[in-house]
Motif scaffolding. Structure first.
Motif, short mmCIF file in Angstrom:
data_model
loop_
_atom_site.label_atom_id
_atom_site.label_comp_id
_atom_site.label_asym_id
_atom_site.label_seq_id
_atom_site.Cartn_x
_atom_site.Cartn_y
_atom_site.Cartn_z
N VAL A 22 0.93 -1.11 -0.08
CA VAL A 22 0.07 -0.12 -0.04
C VAL A 22 1.00 1.05 -0.16
CG1 VAL A 22 -1.61 1.44 1.26
CG2 VAL A 22 -1.89 -1.20 1.05
N LEU A 23 0.63 2.18 -0.77
CA LEU A 23 1.30 3.34 -0.97
C LEU A 23 0.36 4.49 -0.28
CD1 LEU A 23 2.20 3.35 -4.78
CD2 LEU A 23 3.62 2.56 -3.02
N GLU A 24 -0.62 4.49 -0.49
CA GLU A 24 -1.65 5.57 0.33
C GLU A 24 -2.81 4.90 0.89
OE1 GLU A 24 -1.25 9.72 -1.95
OE2 GLU A 24 -2.15 7.97 -3.17
N VAL A 25 -3.39 5.37 2.09
CA VAL A 25 -4.68 4.79 2.38
C VAL A 25 -5.55 6.07 2.52
CG1 VAL A 25 -5.92 3.92 4.40
CG2 VAL A 25 -3.83 3.10 4.20
N ILE A 26 -6.76 5.77 1.73
CA ILE A 26 -7.69 6.86 1.64
C ILE A 26 -8.86 6.59 2.64
CG2 ILE A 26 -9.06 8.23 0.12
CD1 ILE A 26 -7.05 6.78 -2.15
N VAL A 27 -9.41 7.74 3.45
CA VAL A 27 -10.25 7.25 4.47
C VAL A 27 -11.44 8.50 4.25
CG1 VAL A 27 -10.89 6.81 6.82
CG2 VAL A 27 -8.57 6.27 5.91
N ASN A 28 -12.57 8.31 4.71
CA ASN A 28 -13.70 9.05 4.68
C ASN A 28 -13.43 10.02 5.98
OD1 ASN A 28 -15.53 9.11 2.90
ND2 ASN A 28 -17.16 7.93 3.61
N GLN A 29 -13.68 11.40 6.02
CA GLN A 29 -13.36 12.27 6.99
C GLN A 29 -13.99 11.97 8.37
OE1 GLN A 29 -14.68 16.17 5.57
NE2 GLN A 29 -16.59 15.65 6.07
N ASP A 30 -15.18 11.27 8.31
CA ASP A 30 -15.79 11.29 9.36
C ASP A 30 -15.54 9.86 10.16
OD1 ASP A 30 -16.97 9.80 7.48
OD2 ASP A 30 -19.13 10.41 8.32
N MET A 31 -14.50 8.81 9.77
CA MET A 31 -14.35 7.59 10.07
C MET A 31 -13.04 7.73 10.74
SD MET A 31 -15.09 5.33 6.73
CE MET A 31 -14.34 3.99 7.44
N GLU A 32 -13.06 6.40 11.69
CA GLU A 32 -11.95 6.21 12.55
C GLU A 32 -11.00 5.11 11.65
OE1 GLU A 32 -10.57 7.62 15.18
OE2 GLU A 32 -12.07 9.06 15.97
N MET A 33 -9.68 5.25 11.96
CA MET A 33 -8.81 4.15 11.43
C MET A 33 -8.74 3.09 12.07
SD MET A 33 -6.82 3.57 8.93
CE MET A 33 -6.49 5.32 8.37
N PRO A 34 -9.42 1.78 11.56
CA PRO A 34 -9.40 0.66 12.29
C PRO A 34 -8.23 0.32 13.05
CG PRO A 34 -10.35 0.30 9.99
CD PRO A 34 -9.76 1.75 10.03
N ALA A 35 -8.27 -0.23 14.28
CA ALA A 35 -7.34 -0.42 15.26
C ALA A 35 -6.36 -1.24 14.78
CB ALA A 35 -7.62 -0.72 16.30
N GLN A 36 -6.88 -2.34 13.99
CA GLN A 36 -5.98 -3.46 13.60
C GLN A 36 -5.20 -3.30 12.37
OE1 GLN A 36 -9.25 -3.21 13.34
NE2 GLN A 36 -10.01 -4.20 11.29
N PHE A 37 -5.28 -2.05 11.68
CA PHE A 37 -4.55 -1.84 10.49
C PHE A 37 -3.01 -1.46 10.72
CE2 PHE A 37 -7.94 -0.45 7.15
CZ PHE A 37 -8.68 -1.83 7.40
N LYS A 38 -2.32 -2.00 10.24
CA LYS A 38 -0.94 -1.95 10.19
C LYS A 38 -0.46 -0.73 9.46
CE LYS A 38 0.01 -6.69 11.90
NZ LYS A 38 0.79 -7.71 11.52
#
Length: 266
Positions: free
Chosen positions: A66-82
């Motif tokens: 993965v080069l970039e992760v793109i996330v909706n502004q109102d979402m929390e990054m999942p804790a399990q994501f490395k």
């Protein structure tokens, strides 16, 4: 949640050691670049492709592609994501909808790097060879099934759908990241193999149960309408078919490939 981020183009380093950015406009150059990844031409040119959804992003992060992760502004990054050392870009919902292929995006996507696979990278154990499989769903399903069946690599011949097509990637459910997938001239590739090569054909074929299971083999399946080309069938050790006991004229190529992969493996 992104109040400490700088709008568009600038970034900050957080304790979690990933870079955060925020983009709010669909006209942003980065957004335009992401949208272009929906085309094969741009994917081939850049060597990148876009994935979407929690499961695919998580699996891709595990494989460090993965080069970039793109996330909706109102979402929390999942804790399990490395996501250490990975750039994270928060975007408005209309930006996410603009770049995603699905009608109802899950709110997370990623830009990944295509993997280059060579013949010497292929474990010559159990192989799946695909000749002109054009349907993205079928191609993705067979890659997923190959992963589940313990196949060592999938070889794509001419005429196959683009493995980085969004529909193919979704159908693999992450299996695309787990095993080598290589493009090749199948005629030349088969000539380099020193193992049984089983084609799939009704004419001149034998019921698949007549073949002994093997530690090494290559299974060759073909186009949804035309099957495997006659040129390639002439190079096989033996050609197999799956008997039809009901009124159906044939099996879906993905289903047929799954039956044969599981049967042939020892």
């Amino acid at each position: 949640m992104y109040r400490n981020c700088v709008i568009i183009g600038k970034s900050v380093k957080l304790k979690e050691r990933y870079t955060l950015k925020y983009i709010e406009s669909v006209k942003n150059p980065k957004v335009k670049a992401w949208k272009k990844l929906s085309t094969k031409k741009e994917r081939d040119k850049s060597g990148h492709y876009l994935i979407e959804g929690f499961h695919l992003v998580e699996e891709a992060l595990k494989e460090q592609i993965v080069l970039e992760v793109i996330v909706n502004q109102d979402m929390e990054m999942p804790a399990q994501f490395k996501i250490e050392e990975t750039e994270v870009v928060y975007v408005k919902e209309d930006v996410m909808k603009a770049i995603c292929d699905t009608e109802t995006p899950q709110g997370i996507a990623a830009v990944c790097e295509q993997q280059t696979v060579h013949f010497d990278d292929i474990p010559l154990g159990k192989l799946l060879l695909l000749d002109a499989v054009q349907d993205p769903g079928n191609l993705g399903t067979m890659i997923r099934t190959a992963d589940a069946a313990g196949i060592d690599a999938v070889i794509l011949g001419e005429g196959c759908a683009d493995v980085y097509n969004p529909k193919v990637v979704r159908a693999t459910q992450g299996s695309l990241f787990h095993l080598p997938v290589m493009k090749a001239n199948l005629s030349q590739f088969i000539d380099q193999l020193h193992m049984p090569v089983y084609g799939t054909a009704l004419e001149g074929g034998v019921p698949f149960e007549q073949v002994e299971k093997s530690e090494t083999f290559a299974l060759l399946v073909g186009n949804e309408g035309q099957g495997v080309s006659k040129e390639l069938l002439a190079k096989t050790t033996k050609n197999l078919y799956i008997p039809i006991y009901g009124k159906s004229e044939s099996l879906n190529v993905g289903i047929a490939a799954g039956i044969l992969m599981y049967y042939l493996r020892k």
